[in-house]
Design an enzyme around this catalytic site. Structure first.
Site, PDB file in Angstrom:
ATOM      1  N   SER A 275       0.844  -1.189   0.000  1.00 36.43           N
ATOM      2  CA  SER A 275       0.000   0.000   0.000  1.00 36.43           C
ATOM      3  C   SER A 275       0.881   1.241   0.000  1.00 36.43           C
ATOM      4  O   SER A 275       1.958   1.253   0.613  1.00 36.43           O
ATOM      5  CB  SER A 275      -0.912   0.010   1.233  1.00 36.43           C
ATOM      6  OG  SER A 275      -1.512   1.275   1.406  1.00 36.43           O
ATOM      7  N   LYS A 281      -0.727  -3.397   5.019  1.00 36.21           N
ATOM      8  CA  LYS A 281      -1.644  -4.027   4.077  1.00 36.21           C
ATOM      9  C   LYS A 281      -0.938  -5.003   3.143  1.00 36.21           C
ATOM     10  O   LYS A 281       0.194  -4.766   2.730  1.00 36.21           O
ATOM     11  CB  LYS A 281      -2.354  -2.965   3.226  1.00 36.21           C
ATOM     12  CG  LYS A 281      -3.437  -2.195   3.959  1.00 36.21           C
ATOM     13  CD  LYS A 281      -4.190  -1.290   2.990  1.00 36.21           C
ATOM     14  CE  LYS A 281      -5.063  -2.117   2.059  1.00 36.21           C
ATOM     15  NZ  LYS A 281      -5.785  -1.250   1.093  1.00 36.21           N
ATOM     16  N   ASN A 283      -2.342  -6.397  -0.226  1.00 33.51           N
ATOM     17  CA  ASN A 283      -3.445  -6.403  -1.183  1.00 33.51           C
ATOM     18  C   ASN A 283      -3.357  -7.615  -2.116  1.00 33.51           C
ATOM     19  O   ASN A 283      -2.268  -7.953  -2.596  1.00 33.51           O
ATOM     20  CB  ASN A 283      -3.414  -5.129  -2.021  1.00 33.51           C
ATOM     21  CG  ASN A 283      -3.652  -3.890  -1.184  1.00 33.51           C
ATOM     22  OD1 ASN A 283      -4.536  -3.871  -0.333  1.00 33.51           O
ATOM     23  ND2 ASN A 283      -2.863  -2.855  -1.406  1.00 33.51           N
ATOM     24  N   ARG A 314     -18.877  -8.190 -47.607  1.00 38.62           N
ATOM     25  CA  ARG A 314     -17.814  -7.429 -46.950  1.00 38.62           C
ATOM     26  C   ARG A 314     -18.472  -6.380 -46.058  1.00 38.62           C
ATOM     27  O   ARG A 314     -19.299  -5.597 -46.516  1.00 38.62           O
ATOM     28  CB  ARG A 314     -16.909  -6.757 -47.972  1.00 38.62           C
ATOM     29  CG  ARG A 314     -15.715  -6.003 -47.379  1.00 38.62           C
ATOM     30  CD  ARG A 314     -14.689  -6.950 -46.769  1.00 38.62           C
ATOM     31  NE  ARG A 314     -14.167  -7.866 -47.759  1.00 38.62           N
ATOM     32  CZ  ARG A 314     -13.235  -7.539 -48.667  1.00 38.62           C
ATOM     33  NH1 ARG A 314     -12.727  -6.326 -48.689  1.00 38.62           N
ATOM     34  NH2 ARG A 314     -12.799  -8.427 -49.525  1.00 38.62           N
TER      35      ARG A 314
END
Length: 409
Positions: A275, A281, A283, A314
């Site tokens: 973080s 943290k 993550n 086409r």
């Protein structure tokens, strides 16, 4: 194709596969193969073919200029073919008239797209295979380790974590099996069509296509697929399903990795999942990438499906819209596959926390309900299911590998 926001959600390999230089190189491979095949069946002089083949080297061309000019031309093929003719003419004026003979802009672009897509699919299949291998190893290791099953985000009963891993692996195995079949059908040479270009080849068009298919290691289709996009879009749908299956695994891991649950964690290494503000943290960045892909892929697949009603022989706009969506789908697919392939082998499994969460729930329930629905012994039954499930998946993997070897050109 890269951007500051795309880079960390995909991989350098697939971004490289779809960069401007590589795509033009694939287009030049088409032009060289076309000349080689036409010389082989006597449509153009061998000397002309050799001049064209020798000039189909991307380093001889101003890639940036060709890309800029494609906006005015309405197709990347038009400025490339113009430049190829001019360059061939510098060495062999007579050969310049045989460049792109009997071909169309869509022929060279679709075939080049098939070539670069094959490279991207190889990357995707390899990483999904690594994810499957890791999941089946986890399934065997944790076949009898109890964990709460959760339905509607609430505790439901007891299964084993091994069974959960086998259930995660199953749609990936099936997805690889379907992807292999879809790939065989979709990765085809494009040449000719109702515009009459095959008529220039005096009945030798099918032989030219067969030679090109062998040369480029692509399928020789029964007919041109300029506006018959079903096989191609089916391949896109299979990629969308695979991304969704990877996203389901990522969502479960992210939920089981929440601090309050604490049963799983992605591998820990310096610089991973940190973080910018909170040093404590961790993550789940692999889950983040896979979930982002699962958000983006459905829109890409929907765009491919929406582009299928193409005008006559086409398309005006729909084919071009399809082309623009395709690289993004493959980038999301490989980003998701790579993220799970990197996270799953080192997935941190806290079986003690799984048991603690189970015991905490049992403690607040009436004894009869606790024993009926949340007895740890239920994991033993789940272990039997896990072993049977893993055996079936091993057989499917073996069958897919056998089919792949048979399909190899």
């Amino acid at each position: 194709m890269s951007s500051i926001f795309e880079g960390f959600l995909s991989t350098s390999e697939v971004l490289e596969a779809f960069n401007e230089r590589n795509f033009l190189e694939a287009m030049l491979r088409f032009e060289a193969s076309l000349a080689r095949a036409q010389a082989r069946v006597g449509l153009i002089p061998e000397a002309a073919a050799q001049s064209i083949i020798g000039t189909c080297k991307v380093e001889l061309f101003d890639v940036a200029k060709i890309v800029r000019e494609s906006g005015r031309a309405g197709s990347i093929a038009i400025p490339l073919v113009k430049s190829l003719k001019e360059t061939v003419g510098l060495f062999n004026k007579e050969a310049a008239g045989f460049v792109h003979f009997g071909s169309t802009s869509q022929d060279v672009i679709d075939t080049a797209l098939a070539l670069v897509t094959r490279n991207a699919l190889d990357l995707i299949e390899a990483d999904v295979g690594k994810a499957v291998t890791a999941l089946l190893a986890l399934a065997r290791r944790h076949a009898a380790d109890p964990v709460l099953a959760r339905t509607l985000m609430q505790p439901a009963s007891v299964i084993s974590f091994g069974l959960k891993c086998a259930d995660w692996a199953a749609p990936l195995v099936r997805g690889l099996q379907r992807l292999q079949l879809s790939k065989e059908n979709a990765l085809s040479v494009q040449l000719g069509g109702a515009v009459g270009t095959l008529a220039q080849m005096k009945g030798k068009g099918p032989a030219v296509i067969a030679h090109m298919a062998a040369d480029l290691k692509l399928r020789a289709p029964a007919s041109t697929w300029h506006t018959q996009r079903d096989e191609w879009v089916a391949l896109g749908c299979e990629l969308g399903l695979l991304v969704g299956s990877l996203g389901k695994i990522a969502k479960d891991i992210a939920l089981m990795g929440q601090y309050e649950v604490g049963e799983l964690a992605e591998p820990s290494e310096p610089g991973r999942g940190g973080s910018s503000a909170m040093p404590h943290k961790r993550n789940p960045v692999a889950c983040m990438v896979a979930l982002a892909a699962a958000q983006r892929a459905p829109q890409r697949v929907a765009a491919l499906l929406a582009a299928m009603p193409q005008e006559h022989e086409r398309a005006l706009g729909n084919w071009q819209a399809e082309l623009a969506e395709w690289p993004g789908l493959l980038m999301s697919a490989h980003g998701s596959a790579r993220a799970m392939a990197q996270a799953l082998p080192g997935l941190q499994v806290d079986t003690q926390r799984m048991r603690a969460n189970l015991d905490a729930l049992r403690a607040v329930l009436p004894l009869a309900a606790a024993d009926e629905w949340f007895s740890p012994d239920l994991a033993q039954h789940a272990a039997e299911l896990t072993r049977a499930h893993v055996k079936t998946l091993d057989e499917l993997i073996q069958q897919t590998e056998t089919n792949k070897r048979k399909a190899m050109p």
